[in-house]
Design a protein around this motif. Structure first.
Motif, short mmCIF file in Angstrom:
data_model
loop_
_atom_site.label_atom_id
_atom_site.label_comp_id
_atom_site.label_asym_id
_atom_site.label_seq_id
_atom_site.Cartn_x
_atom_site.Cartn_y
_atom_site.Cartn_z
N GLU A 11 -1.39 2.18 2.61
CA GLU A 11 -1.62 0.91 1.97
C GLU A 11 -1.74 -0.17 3.02
OE1 GLU A 11 1.00 -1.61 0.63
OE2 GLU A 11 -0.72 -2.78 0.04
N ASP A 12 -1.01 -0.04 4.11
CA ASP A 12 -1.25 -0.92 5.22
C ASP A 12 -2.25 -0.18 6.08
OD1 ASP A 12 0.71 -3.32 5.42
OD2 ASP A 12 1.73 -1.65 4.46
N HIS A 111 6.54 1.68 2.86
CA HIS A 111 6.74 0.59 3.81
C HIS A 111 7.27 -0.61 3.05
CE1 HIS A 111 2.70 0.02 2.17
NE2 HIS A 111 3.06 -1.25 2.16
N HIS A 113 7.68 -5.10 2.72
CA HIS A 113 7.19 -6.46 3.02
C HIS A 113 8.38 -7.40 2.87
CE1 HIS A 113 2.88 -5.29 2.71
NE2 HIS A 113 3.35 -4.42 1.82
N GLU A 123 5.54 -9.40 -2.03
CA GLU A 123 4.11 -9.68 -2.17
C GLU A 123 3.79 -10.11 -3.59
OE1 GLU A 123 1.75 -6.44 -0.13
OE2 GLU A 123 1.51 -8.25 1.10
N HIS A 136 6.81 -0.59 -1.06
CA HIS A 136 5.61 0.06 -1.59
C HIS A 136 5.63 1.53 -1.21
CE1 HIS A 136 3.28 -4.01 -1.51
NE2 HIS A 136 4.03 -3.88 -2.59
N THR A 217 -3.04 -4.32 0.10
CA THR A 217 -2.77 -5.73 0.38
C THR A 217 -2.99 -6.08 1.86
OG1 THR A 217 -0.42 -5.40 0.80
CG2 THR A 217 -1.08 -5.79 -1.49
ZN LIG Z 1 2.37 -2.84 1.08
#
Ligand SMILES: [Zn+2]
Length: 359
Positions: A11-12, A111, A113, A123, A136, A217
């Motif tokens: 996702e990252d 991970h 945020h 987020e 996430h 994101t």
């Molecule tokens: Zn994320």
């Protein structure tokens, strides 16, 4: 193996160091320029969003999220890495989502945020409230060969998101990650950590959640994520949140903080809820079915008030009924065998509901 290689990204997604400088070098400071190099970042199906609980549509088809293979033996070793944008825990393919989605998804990585010591940094927001941090857990659809193949398809990815809040005690599951952050303070550093029950990082209640279509994101912001954002929050101690927010360094050796993207417009998208939000928002006040901190505190207390009113109401009802019953017995001076009065079960039902709401 391909998925493992991709899992740094996820996702990252594909991040700088695996791809060489230039191609995937991005930072949270250049957010306004993301769209010029990664066109999807300027799209109409982006994440994160604010969840307006009053406008979320109840969908009974959204069954409880079910996880399998999440409890890992401690002899297993998982890679934990500071990738300069976040801390990433790589996950073996044995972890899967087996309920709550129309298709099967395999885990790749998780991970976090977060914000700074001064500001929260989740987020997503719920009713404009931002939480201290957000986890996430990234999965890909098993109908594709691996994460990289899946990430470009509209139904390719599923991310489970949950909010982290300050609670009264240390969270033993987060400890499995947080105690190693000091070993990976610099960008690009990694360490192997023993396996543990990864499901413990998520809320206890996986039945109540919001669902919408969105994106990664971070660049390349592919619009291929079917999001689950849990209603219940996860609690960590204040010390643990502080460690998360201060332990790592990002680019330029500066503290790795505020690694969250700004809210994106819905552009006509609808957010669904697995539960009746309007009912809950009156009786219980959503997000975070429990827990308190910052803005959470006042909503939490109001949920207690609503619960108290109900408890008193049914208490009085029960007392009146019991009194009438006693009077009846007294008048007739006869032993009554009926002890299981219907009012009793009514009270038990209410207590259970109240407990669930405030748990
Ligand atoms: Zn994320």
């Amino acid at each position: 193996a391909a998925a493992a290689a991709a899992s740094h990204g996820a996702e990252d997604a594909p991040h700088s160091h695996e791809r060489g400088p230039g191609q995937d070098h991005w930072s949270y400071k250049d957010r306004p320029e993301w769209a010029s190099r990664y066109p999807d970042c300027g799209g109409a199906v982006q994440s994160p969003i604010n969840v307006d609980t009053a406008r979320a549509g109840f969908s009974p088809q959204l069954r409880p999220i079910q996880l399998s293979g999440y409890s890992l033996p401690s002899k297993e070793r998982l890679k934990l890495k500071n990738n300069g944008h976040t801390v990433v825990l790589e996950l073996p393919e044995s972890l899967a989502i087996t309920g709550g989605y129309a298709q099967q998804y395999r885990a790749v990585q998780l991970h976090l945020h977060w914000g700074s010591p001064a500001e929260p940094g989740s987020e997503h927001t719920v009713d404009d409230r931002r939480f201290p941090a957000e986890i996430h857990v990234v999965h890909y659809n098993t109908k594709y060969d691996n994460f990289e193949a899946a990430m470009v398809h509209p139904d390719g990815l599923a991310v489970l998101g949950a909010f982290l809040q300050v609670g009264p005690r240390e969270n033993p599951y987060y400890r499995q990650i947080l105690e190693h952050l000091y070993e990976i303070q610099g960008e690009g550093e990694e360490v192997f950590v023993p396996g543990f029950n990864v499901a413990g990082l998520l809320p206890a209640n996986l039945n109540l959640y919001f669902r919408y279509n969105g994106s990664l994101t971070t660049p390349p912001c592919y619009q291929t994520v079917t999001w689950t954002v849990f209603n219940q929050t996860v609690q960590l101690s204040q010390d643990q949140i502080s460690v998360l927010v201060t332990a790592l360094r990002g680019d330029d050796d500066s503290p790795l903080q505020n690694n969250f993207r700004e809210l994106q417009k819905l552009h006509g998208r609808h957010v669904l809820a697995s539960f009746q939000t309007t009912l809950t928002s009156v009786k219980q006040m959503p997000p975070g079915g429990g827990s308190s901190s910052e803005a959470g505190a006042e909503k939490h207390s109001s949920s207690f008030q609503a619960g108290d009113v109900l408890a008193v109401l049914f208490g009085v009802l029960f007392a009146v009924t019991a009194l009438a019953f006693l009077l009846y017995i007294h008048k007739h001076r006869s032993q009554t065998a009926r002890l299981d009065s219907p009012t009793k079960s009514k009270v038990i039902y209410t207590a259970a509901t109240t407990e669930e709401n405030t748990a």
